[in-house]
Design a protein around this motif. Structure first.
Motif, PDB file in Angstrom:
ATOM      1  N   VAL A 177      -4.150  -4.429   8.792  1.00  0.00           N
ATOM      2  CA  VAL A 177      -3.089  -3.853   7.953  1.00  0.00           C
ATOM      3  C   VAL A 177      -2.146  -4.956   7.478  1.00  0.00           C
ATOM      4  O   VAL A 177      -1.760  -5.001   6.298  1.00  0.00           O
ATOM      5  CB  VAL A 177      -2.315  -2.763   8.725  1.00  0.00           C
ATOM      6  CG1 VAL A 177      -1.091  -2.307   7.926  1.00  0.00           C
ATOM      7  CG2 VAL A 177      -3.211  -1.569   9.019  1.00  0.00           C
ATOM      8  N   LEU A 181      -1.150  -5.977   3.640  1.00  0.00           N
ATOM      9  CA  LEU A 181       0.223  -5.930   3.141  1.00  0.00           C
ATOM     10  C   LEU A 181       0.705  -7.297   2.671  1.00  0.00           C
ATOM     11  O   LEU A 181       1.524  -7.387   1.742  1.00  0.00           O
ATOM     12  CB  LEU A 181       1.157  -5.370   4.221  1.00  0.00           C
ATOM     13  CG  LEU A 181       0.853  -3.939   4.679  1.00  0.00           C
ATOM     14  CD1 LEU A 181       1.927  -3.438   5.642  1.00  0.00           C
ATOM     15  CD2 LEU A 181       0.726  -2.987   3.492  1.00  0.00           C
ATOM     16  N   TRP A 184      -0.416  -7.529  -0.780  1.00  0.00           N
ATOM     17  CA  TRP A 184       0.448  -6.741  -1.658  1.00  0.00           C
ATOM     18  C   TRP A 184       1.741  -7.500  -1.955  1.00  0.00           C
ATOM     19  O   TRP A 184       2.236  -7.503  -3.086  1.00  0.00           O
ATOM     20  CB  TRP A 184       0.776  -5.390  -1.011  1.00  0.00           C
ATOM     21  CG  TRP A 184      -0.401  -4.457  -0.922  1.00  0.00           C
ATOM     22  CD1 TRP A 184      -1.695  -4.727  -1.205  1.00  0.00           C
ATOM     23  CD2 TRP A 184      -0.359  -3.084  -0.506  1.00  0.00           C
ATOM     24  NE1 TRP A 184      -2.488  -3.614  -0.992  1.00  0.00           N
ATOM     25  CE2 TRP A 184      -1.697  -2.591  -0.568  1.00  0.00           C
ATOM     26  CE3 TRP A 184       0.641  -2.226  -0.085  1.00  0.00           C
ATOM     27  CZ2 TRP A 184      -2.030  -1.280  -0.221  1.00  0.00           C
ATOM     28  CZ3 TRP A 184       0.328  -0.913   0.257  1.00  0.00           C
ATOM     29  CH2 TRP A 184      -1.002  -0.448   0.185  1.00  0.00           C
ATOM     30  N   VAL A 198      -4.243   2.342  -4.497  1.00  0.00           N
ATOM     31  CA  VAL A 198      -4.309   2.305  -3.029  1.00  0.00           C
ATOM     32  C   VAL A 198      -5.640   2.803  -2.472  1.00  0.00           C
ATOM     33  O   VAL A 198      -6.061   2.380  -1.391  1.00  0.00           O
ATOM     34  CB  VAL A 198      -3.149   3.104  -2.392  1.00  0.00           C
ATOM     35  CG1 VAL A 198      -1.815   2.453  -2.700  1.00  0.00           C
ATOM     36  CG2 VAL A 198      -3.165   4.563  -2.812  1.00  0.00           C
ATOM     37  N   THR A 356      -0.135   8.688   1.281  1.00  0.00           N
ATOM     38  CA  THR A 356       0.670   7.803   0.430  1.00  0.00           C
ATOM     39  C   THR A 356       1.077   8.506  -0.855  1.00  0.00           C
ATOM     40  O   THR A 356       2.234   8.402  -1.301  1.00  0.00           O
ATOM     41  CB  THR A 356      -0.134   6.522   0.104  1.00  0.00           C
ATOM     42  OG1 THR A 356      -0.561   5.912   1.323  1.00  0.00           O
ATOM     43  CG2 THR A 356       0.717   5.539  -0.680  1.00  0.00           C
ATOM     44  N   ARG A 370      10.631   6.704   7.019  1.00  0.00           N
ATOM     45  CA  ARG A 370      10.965   5.281   7.115  1.00  0.00           C
ATOM     46  C   ARG A 370      12.075   5.061   8.145  1.00  0.00           C
ATOM     47  O   ARG A 370      12.007   4.125   8.953  1.00  0.00           O
ATOM     48  CB  ARG A 370      11.402   4.752   5.756  1.00  0.00           C
ATOM     49  CG  ARG A 370      11.832   3.282   5.796  1.00  0.00           C
ATOM     50  CD  ARG A 370      12.202   2.746   4.419  1.00  0.00           C
ATOM     51  NE  ARG A 370      11.031   2.721   3.554  1.00  0.00           N
ATOM     52  CZ  ARG A 370      10.837   3.555   2.533  1.00  0.00           C
ATOM     53  NH1 ARG A 370      11.754   4.484   2.251  1.00  0.00           N
ATOM     54  NH2 ARG A 370       9.763   3.469   1.805  1.00  0.00           N
ATOM     55  N   SER A 498       3.447   0.864   8.898  1.00  0.00           N
ATOM     56  CA  SER A 498       3.591  -0.541   8.496  1.00  0.00           C
ATOM     57  C   SER A 498       3.990  -0.651   7.029  1.00  0.00           C
ATOM     58  O   SER A 498       4.794  -1.519   6.654  1.00  0.00           O
ATOM     59  CB  SER A 498       2.283  -1.294   8.747  1.00  0.00           C
ATOM     60  OG  SER A 498       1.951  -1.296  10.122  1.00  0.00           O
ATOM     61  N   ILE A 499       3.434   0.217   6.183  1.00  0.00           N
ATOM     62  CA  ILE A 499       3.808   0.229   4.761  1.00  0.00           C
ATOM     63  C   ILE A 499       5.273   0.606   4.607  1.00  0.00           C
ATOM     64  O   ILE A 499       6.017  -0.012   3.828  1.00  0.00           O
ATOM     65  CB  ILE A 499       2.906   1.202   3.975  1.00  0.00           C
ATOM     66  CG1 ILE A 499       1.461   0.680   3.929  1.00  0.00           C
ATOM     67  CG2 ILE A 499       3.431   1.410   2.555  1.00  0.00           C
ATOM     68  CD1 ILE A 499       0.464   1.686   3.394  1.00  0.00           C
ATOM     69  N   ARG A 502       7.914  -2.113   5.028  1.00  0.00           N
ATOM     70  CA  ARG A 502       8.022  -3.185   4.034  1.00  0.00           C
ATOM     71  C   ARG A 502       8.360  -2.734   2.628  1.00  0.00           C
ATOM     72  O   ARG A 502       9.002  -3.464   1.870  1.00  0.00           O
ATOM     73  CB  ARG A 502       6.707  -3.964   3.973  1.00  0.00           C
ATOM     74  CG  ARG A 502       6.345  -4.701   5.228  1.00  0.00           C
ATOM     75  CD  ARG A 502       5.169  -5.610   4.946  1.00  0.00           C
ATOM     76  NE  ARG A 502       4.752  -6.369   6.106  1.00  0.00           N
ATOM     77  CZ  ARG A 502       4.128  -7.534   6.051  1.00  0.00           C
ATOM     78  NH1 ARG A 502       3.858  -8.069   4.884  1.00  0.00           N
ATOM     79  NH2 ARG A 502       3.753  -8.156   7.142  1.00  0.00           N
ATOM     80  N   PHE A 531       4.860  -0.064  -6.036  1.00  0.00           N
ATOM     81  CA  PHE A 531       5.501  -0.541  -4.817  1.00  0.00           C
ATOM     82  C   PHE A 531       6.596  -1.554  -5.151  1.00  0.00           C
ATOM     83  O   PHE A 531       6.465  -2.331  -6.092  1.00  0.00           O
ATOM     84  CB  PHE A 531       4.472  -1.224  -3.902  1.00  0.00           C
ATOM     85  CG  PHE A 531       3.535  -0.270  -3.226  1.00  0.00           C
ATOM     86  CD1 PHE A 531       3.809   0.230  -1.957  1.00  0.00           C
ATOM     87  CD2 PHE A 531       2.365   0.126  -3.852  1.00  0.00           C
ATOM     88  CE1 PHE A 531       2.941   1.107  -1.335  1.00  0.00           C
ATOM     89  CE2 PHE A 531       1.484   1.000  -3.231  1.00  0.00           C
ATOM     90  CZ  PHE A 531       1.781   1.495  -1.970  1.00  0.00           C
TER      91      PHE A 531
END
Length: 547
Positions: A177, A181, A184, A198, A356, A370, A498-499, A502, A531
């Motif tokens: 992951v 990221l 990204w 995605v 997502t 979040r 994890s997304i 960030r 994003f």
């Protein structure tokens, strides 16, 4: 005498076409008519049976019309992805008869009846056979096996998915992951935001984890084999669109030939890898490496072979049938590896994609999730095995995603014998179609907001989320519950958390909402998401929310 023989054969030859005709009429006309009358007497009707094709033409017309263009940004997707059920339910009621060729399928959406099929009377039903094209792709493993052999294989494979084993994969998952990221972030360098498709990225991510789970230390070799299977999936998906052309899968078109070549290469490569693992298992180091799927299968195969060698002594009482059911062959391992890749990759990548998309559509829930992740895991630390179970809000979000967008929108069981189901008399051979997605969207079970995204309904857990315990069945129920559901949930929570650490994200202007079914539920036009990096102010945990 010769004249009598000539007359005899002349009579046989003249009666042969009549016999064939009678069998055809029985299969495609008289028997369906009898079944139709049988159910009509019980008050169960449906669209009228048509010779040979049943309701396939009407069904295809409804599906094509429903999927001809994108839909509004709504979660009321049953009319689109299960259009024939939605259309005929309004005419005949929730339980009706529909014909797939000469095969009768009874739709069953009553949760009490579903519980009978999956649990209380499960011994009277079996999984239906997959289409040959799908079976070629997914293998003859747990997804399609039945009876004693299925039970034996599941018992062997089950430890792979014990939570203590899956937790050992968290560092591997976290690393993959992180790598995704970082890429990204590099794409964002110098830009305020970036559009990312995605679904493609999530397929690559889940392939990595599934390969590690299946092959362990033989990861690189397994990765190349699964790469071949991913190519084959493209050809099979295209061929499935032509399944109503009789014999199409046997026609040596360029794409069919490519698919056949890939199938042979996949099997050949797996057999070589299995032999190498067998050789390694004889060493002390190899003996330690048996917690992955292939290792467990090889270990079980070695054990059963020893038992059968002992059982081959005189008066052992071991029958050939019992030996064939319990033996684990090289072919068995090949087929299970194929099944594991298809089921594991598609289920998890689709879950990640839809989660997502839904968080992008509903920023208020994205922010709630979040805040929880930042509070429990911090702003940068990769979620640990101890932190993931504490992410209650994220669990609610994932469950709501599975409710609205389950990977498999329906499942089918076949009556093995004449059986009574909730007062209805079901003849042997009748198929029972459980429309999972319709059950998940039913207002009588979920309330007036059944087609709305509301993760809060899972705040007291899955059992209390609806008015019936069988209202939520994204991974099936009973003995054939999806064996990999823990892996799918764990990977989804790890990746999404994890997304959220960030990035913030929303739907890209190019996104078109078009849920579509091809084996599993997926976005027809992809899932482009915008994003942006979280500013420092949004990664700071408010003091009154600290752990």
């Amino acid at each position: 005498m010769e004249e009598l023989l000539d007359w005899y054969w002349l009579l046989v030859l003249s009666l042969l076409p009549l016999t064939v005709l009678l069998k055809v009429m029985c299969l495609f006309w008289w028997r369906p008519r009898r079944i139709e009358e049988h159910f009509a007497k019980q008050g169960l009707k449906g669209p009228p049976y048509r010779f040979y094709i049943g309701n396939v033409k009407e069904l295809m017309d409804l599906m094509l019309k429903a999927s001809s263009q994108p839909m509004p940004l709504s979660h009321n997707i049953v009319p689109r992805v299960l259009s024939f059920y939605h259309h005929w339910k309004n005419i005949y009621g929730a339980t009706f008869l529909v014909w797939f060729g000469p095969t009768a399928r009874l739709t069953v959406s009553d949760p009490d009846l579903i519980r009978e099929i999956f649990a209380f009377k499960s011994e009277f039903y079996e999984k239906n056979d997959s289409h040959p094209l799908i079976k070629q792709l997914e293998g003859d493993g747990l997804l399609s096996l039945k009876g004693a052999k299925w039970a034996h294989h599941r018992k062997i494979i089950q430890p792979t998915f014990y939570m203590e084993n899956l937790k050992l994969l968290i560092p591997v998952m976290g690393k993959k992951v992180e790598e995704m990221l970082e890429k990204w972030s590099a794409m964002l360098d110098g830009h305020s935001h970036v559009e990312i498709e995605v679904s493609d990225w999530f397929q690559t991510l889940t392939e990595e984890v599934i390969t590690r789970t299946a092959f362990g230390s033989n990861y690189e070799e397994g990765k190349s084999i699964f790469g071949l299977q991913a190519q084959q999936m493209v050809y099979v998906a295209e061929a499935l669109q032509k399944v109503f052309i009789p014999g199409y899968r046997f026609i040596p078109t360029k794409k069919n030939r490519s698919s056949w070549i890939l199938d042979r290469e996949i099997k050949k490569s797996l057999v070589k890898l299995i032999q190498r693992r067998r050789d390694e298992s004889e060493t002390a180091e190899g003996c330690q490496n048996h917690k992955d799927l292939m290792g467990l299968m090889l270990k079980a195969g070695a054990a059963t072979n020893k038992v059968h060698r002992r059982s081959s002594l005189p008066d052992s009482g071991c029958s050939p049938a019992s030996k064939s059911e319990s033996s684990i062959t090289v072919r068995d391992i090949v087929e299970e590896c194929k099944s594991f890749f298809i089921a594991g990759k598609q289920t998890t990548s689709n879950l990640l994609t839809w989660t997502t998309v839904l968080l992008a559509m509903h920023p208020e829930w994205q922010q709630k999730a979040r805040e929880e992740v930042l509070r429990v895991c911090g702003s940068r630390d990769s979620p640990s095995k101890d932190a993931i179970p504490k992410l209650k809000t994220l669990s609610m979000v994932v469950n709501e995603t599975l409710r609205l967008y389950p990977p498999a929108i329906a499942t089918i069981r076949r009556a093995k014998t004449d059986v009574e189901l909730g007062g209805y008399k079901i003849p042997r051979g009748t198929e029972l179609l459980v429309p999972i997605i319709a059950v998940h969207h039913e207002p009588a079970l979920w309330g007036h907001d059944a087609t709305e995204f509301n993760p809060g309904r899972f705040s007291e857990g899955v059992v209390r989320a609806a008015n019936h315990p069988m209202a939520f069945i994204p991974f099936g129920h009973g003995d054939r519950t999806c064996i990999g559901q823990n892996l799918a949930m764990l990977q989804a929570k790890l990746a999404i958390s994890s997304i959220l650490q960030r990035f913030s994200f929303r739907l890209a202007p190019s996104y078109q909402h078009a849920p579509t079914v091809l084996m599993l539920l997926y976005p027809q036009y992809g899932a482009p998401i915008l994003f942006r990096h979280l500013p420092a102010s949004e990664t700071t945990i408010p003091q009154n929310q600290g752990s």
